[in-house]
Design an enzyme around this catalytic site. Structure first.
Site, PDB file in Angstrom:
ATOM      1  CG  LEU A  25      34.224  45.851  40.307  1.00  0.00           C
ATOM      2  CD1 LEU A  25      35.424  46.595  40.870  1.00  0.00           C
ATOM      3  CD2 LEU A  25      34.404  44.346  40.470  1.00  0.00           C
ATOM      4  CB  SER A  26      27.624  44.399  42.476  1.00  0.00           C
ATOM      5  OG  SER A  26      26.448  44.629  43.100  1.00  0.00           O
ATOM      6  CB  CYS A 108      26.265  37.542  37.879  1.00  0.00           C
ATOM      7  SG  CYS A 108      26.106  37.725  39.658  1.00  0.00           S
ATOM      8  CE  LYS A 147      32.976  41.098  33.917  1.00  0.00           C
ATOM      9  NZ  LYS A 147      32.449  40.319  35.033  1.00  0.00           N
ATOM     10  CG  ASN A 208      37.452  39.803  34.161  1.00  0.00           C
ATOM     11  OD1 ASN A 208      36.518  39.177  34.658  1.00  0.00           O
ATOM     12  ND2 ASN A 208      38.077  40.746  34.833  1.00  0.00           N
ATOM     13  CG  ASP A 210      43.206  35.592  38.892  1.00  0.00           C
ATOM     14  OD1 ASP A 210      42.368  36.042  39.688  1.00  0.00           O
ATOM     15  OD2 ASP A 210      43.316  34.385  38.628  1.00  0.00           O
ATOM     16  NE  ARG A 233      39.119  39.147  42.269  1.00  0.00           N
ATOM     17  CZ  ARG A 233      39.560  37.896  42.239  1.00  0.00           C
ATOM     18  NH1 ARG A 233      39.521  37.176  43.331  1.00  0.00           N
ATOM     19  NH2 ARG A 233      40.034  37.370  41.121  1.00  0.00           N
TER      20      ARG A 233
HETATM   21  C1  FMN Z   1      32.787  43.165  44.705  1.00  0.00           C
HETATM   22  C2  FMN Z   1      32.569  42.583  43.334  1.00  0.00           C
HETATM   23  C3  FMN Z   1      31.456  42.957  42.609  1.00  0.00           C
HETATM   24  C4  FMN Z   1      31.247  42.444  41.310  1.00  0.00           C
HETATM   25  N1  FMN Z   1      30.169  42.870  40.608  1.00  0.00           N
HETATM   26  C5  FMN Z   1      30.021  42.476  39.303  1.00  0.00           C
HETATM   27  C6  FMN Z   1      28.979  43.003  38.486  1.00  0.00           C
HETATM   28  O1  FMN Z   1      28.184  43.846  38.918  1.00  0.00           O
HETATM   29  N2  FMN Z   1      28.909  42.557  37.193  1.00  0.00           N
HETATM   30  C7  FMN Z   1      29.800  41.643  36.664  1.00  0.00           C
HETATM   31  O2  FMN Z   1      29.706  41.287  35.485  1.00  0.00           O
HETATM   32  N3  FMN Z   1      30.802  41.158  37.426  1.00  0.00           N
HETATM   33  C8  FMN Z   1      30.942  41.542  38.707  1.00  0.00           C
HETATM   34  N4  FMN Z   1      31.994  41.089  39.441  1.00  0.00           N
HETATM   35  C9  FMN Z   1      33.010  40.252  38.773  1.00  0.00           C
HETATM   36  C10 FMN Z   1      34.126  41.155  38.213  1.00  0.00           C
HETATM   37  O3  FMN Z   1      33.627  42.063  37.271  1.00  0.00           O
HETATM   38  C11 FMN Z   1      35.251  40.332  37.553  1.00  0.00           C
HETATM   39  O4  FMN Z   1      34.725  39.603  36.476  1.00  0.00           O
HETATM   40  C12 FMN Z   1      35.896  39.363  38.532  1.00  0.00           C
HETATM   41  O5  FMN Z   1      36.142  40.007  39.778  1.00  0.00           O
HETATM   42  C13 FMN Z   1      37.219  38.816  37.979  1.00  0.00           C
HETATM   43  O6  FMN Z   1      38.121  39.841  37.715  1.00  0.00           O
HETATM   44  P1  FMN Z   1      39.305  40.263  38.749  1.00  0.00           P
HETATM   45  O7  FMN Z   1      40.137  39.037  38.988  1.00  0.00           O
HETATM   46  O8  FMN Z   1      40.042  41.354  38.045  1.00  0.00           O
HETATM   47  O9  FMN Z   1      38.634  40.688  40.007  1.00  0.00           O
HETATM   48  C14 FMN Z   1      32.184  41.529  40.755  1.00  0.00           C
HETATM   49  C15 FMN Z   1      33.301  41.154  41.503  1.00  0.00           C
HETATM   50  C16 FMN Z   1      33.502  41.662  42.773  1.00  0.00           C
HETATM   51  C17 FMN Z   1      34.732  41.251  43.550  1.00  0.00           C
END
Ligand code: FMN
Length: 335
Positions: A25-26, A108, A147, A208, A210, A233
Site C-alpha cells: 500500500l503506497s 497499478c 500482482k 484480493n 473487498d 484497505r
Molecule cells: C492507499 C492505497 C495504496 C495502494 N498501493 C498499492 C501498491 O503500492 N501496490 C499495489 O500493487 N497495489 C496497491 N494498492 C492496491 C491494493 O494493494 C489492493 O490491491 C486493493 O486495494 C484491493 O484490495 P482491498 O479491497 O483489500 O483494498 C493500493 C491501494 C490503496 C487503497
C-alpha cells in the site's frame, strides 16, 4: 484447510505459515506500519509499498528496503517498472537487503505509472510482462511473484492465458485483484472469476479485493478456493486486522481486538515511531493513520478533529490521555 501457502515456481519451494497477506500500500506499508501489523501477525507475508526500480538505486527507494532482514517474518518487496534490466538490478538490491520475495506490480491503475508502461499497462504488453518475469527470476534466487488485475478495459481479455504464461515464465505466485484497471475501485471484486481462474493455475493464486474482516475472508475462500488472501484497505487504521483474520482461518479462539484505550495508545506508539524516524514531518504523516484509527466510539469524531489539528506531539498525547481518563472500565486496559 491447510494454513500455509506453498510457493511453487520453477526451482522454488518456500512456505509462508499464514494464508493472509498484507497488500503493498503506497504511502502506508512502510517499516513502521509493518512493525505494528507484525505484533498481531507473526507468520504473515507483509509487503513494502511499491518501489520504482530506478529509485531503489538512489537514496529514496533504498531507504524503503534497508534492513528488511532485521524485521521479523517474511517481507516481500514490490517493484514497479517495465524495463527488465532495471527491475532485475533492483530485485538484486532488494534480495541483498533480505527480501523474502520480489513482486512485480502489473496492476497499478495510476496514470503516471501506466503511461510509462509500468503497473497495469503490462496487462497490454504481455510479451514484455513475460520477459520481465523471466529476467528477474534469473537475476535472483528468491521467488518472483506478480500482482495484477482481471484486465485492462474489460474482463474478456483472456487474462487466464496471460496468467498461465506468467506461470510458465517462472512466477511463483500470482495475486489477483478481482477488478479491471478501468474499474479502479468501483463495483465489487469479482471473486467468482478469481475462482474460475484458480482452477487453471498450478502456482498459488491469492485472491484480493473487498476482504475486510474474518467473515469476508471465509466467504472469499469458499467462492474462490484461493491459496491465500491479500488485505488492502481493511488494514487502514486497524493494524491488528491481518492477525485477526489469520486467527479465524486457523480456527484459533480468543483473538482480542484492541479496546478503545489500546487503540488510542496505538496512535501514540505509531506517532512516537514516526517522529523518531522523521522528526516533525512524522506528525503530518501520522494524521491519516490517526483519522483511520480514531473512529467507532463515542466522541471519536470530536477527538479526531482535534488530533488532526494538533500542532505537536505533546498536544496529541495530552488530548489522548485526557480522553482515556474519561473512558469507563470496559473500554480500558484492566490488567
Ligand atoms: C492507499 C492505497 C495504496 C495502494 N498501493 C498499492 C501498491 O503500492 N501496490 C499495489 O500493487 N497495489 C496497491 N494498492 C492496491 C491494493 O494493494 C489492493 O490491491 C486493493 O486495494 C484491493 O484490495 P482491498 O479491497 O483489500 O483494498 C493500493 C491501494 C490503496 C487503497
Amino acid at each position: 484447510m491447510s494454513s500455509v501457502i506453498k510457493l511453487r515456481g520453477k526451482g522454488v519451494s518456500r512456505i509462508i505459515n499464514s494464508k493472509v497477506i498484507l497488500s503493498p500500500l503506497s504511502g502506508v506499508t512502510d517499516k513502521i506500519f509493518r512493525k505494528l501489523v507484525r505484533k498481531w501477525a507473526p507468520d504473515s507475508l507483509l509487503f513494502t509499498e511499491m518501489i520504482n526500480a530506478t529509485s531503489l538505486k538512489n537514496g529514496y527507494g533504498t531507504q524503503k528496503v534497508q534492513q528488511i532482514e532485521l524485521e521479523e517474518g517474511p517481507i516481500g518487496v514490490q517493484i514497479f517498472d517495465n524495463r527488465p534490466f532495471a527491475v532485475s538490478e533492483a530485485a538484486k538490491l532488494a534480495e541483498d537487503s533480505g527480501a523474502f520475495l520480489i513482486d512485480i506490480n502489473m496492476g497499478c491503475p495510476v496514470k503516471k505509472i501506466s503511461k510509462k508502461g509500468g503497473g497495469s499497462a503490462l496487462i497490454n504488453d504481455r510479451l514484455l510482462a513475460v520477459e520481465l518475469v523471466k529476467r528477474v527470476s534469473k537475476a535472483v534466487k528468491i521467488p518472483v511473484t506478480v500482482k495484477t488485475r482481471l484486465g485492462w478495459e474489460n474482463k474478456e481479455e483472456n487474462i487466464e492465458e496471460f496468467l498461465i504464461s506468467l506461470q510458465e515464465s517462472g512466477a511463483a505466485m500470482i495475486t489477483l485483484h478481482g477488478r479491471t484497471r478501468k474499474e479502479g475501485f468501483s463495483g465489487k471484486s469479482d471473486w467468482n472469476m478469481i475462482g474460475r481462474i484458480k482452477k487453471l493455475l498450478e502456482i498459488p493464486l491469492i485472491a484480493n479485493g473487498d476482504i475486510k474482516n474474518p467473515n469476508d475472508a471465509l466467504n472469499c475462500f469458499k467462492v474462490t478456493n484461493a491459496d491465500g488472501l491479500m488485505i488492502g484497505r481493511g488494514i487502514l487504521g486497524s493494524p491488528w486486522k491481518i492477525g485477526e483474520i489469520d486467527y479465524a482461518i486457523k480456527e484459533l479462539k480468543g483473538f482480542k481486538e484492541p479496546n478503545i484505550e489500546e487503540k488510542l495508545l496505538l496512535i501514540i506508539e505509531h506517532l512516537d515511531e514516526l517522529t523518531k524516524e522523521k522528526g516533525n514531518h512524522g506528525l503530518l504523516l501520522a494524521r491519516k493513520h490517526i483519522s483511520w484509527t480514531c473512529k467507532n466510539f463515542q466522541g471519536a469524531s470530536n477527538l479526531r478533529n482535534k488530533l488532526v489539528r494538533a500542532i505537536d506531539i505533546k498536544e496529541v498525547k495530552a488530548l489522548i490521555k485526557n480522553t482515556i481518563k474519561t473512558l469507563n472500565n470496559d473500554q480500558k486496559i484492566l490488567d
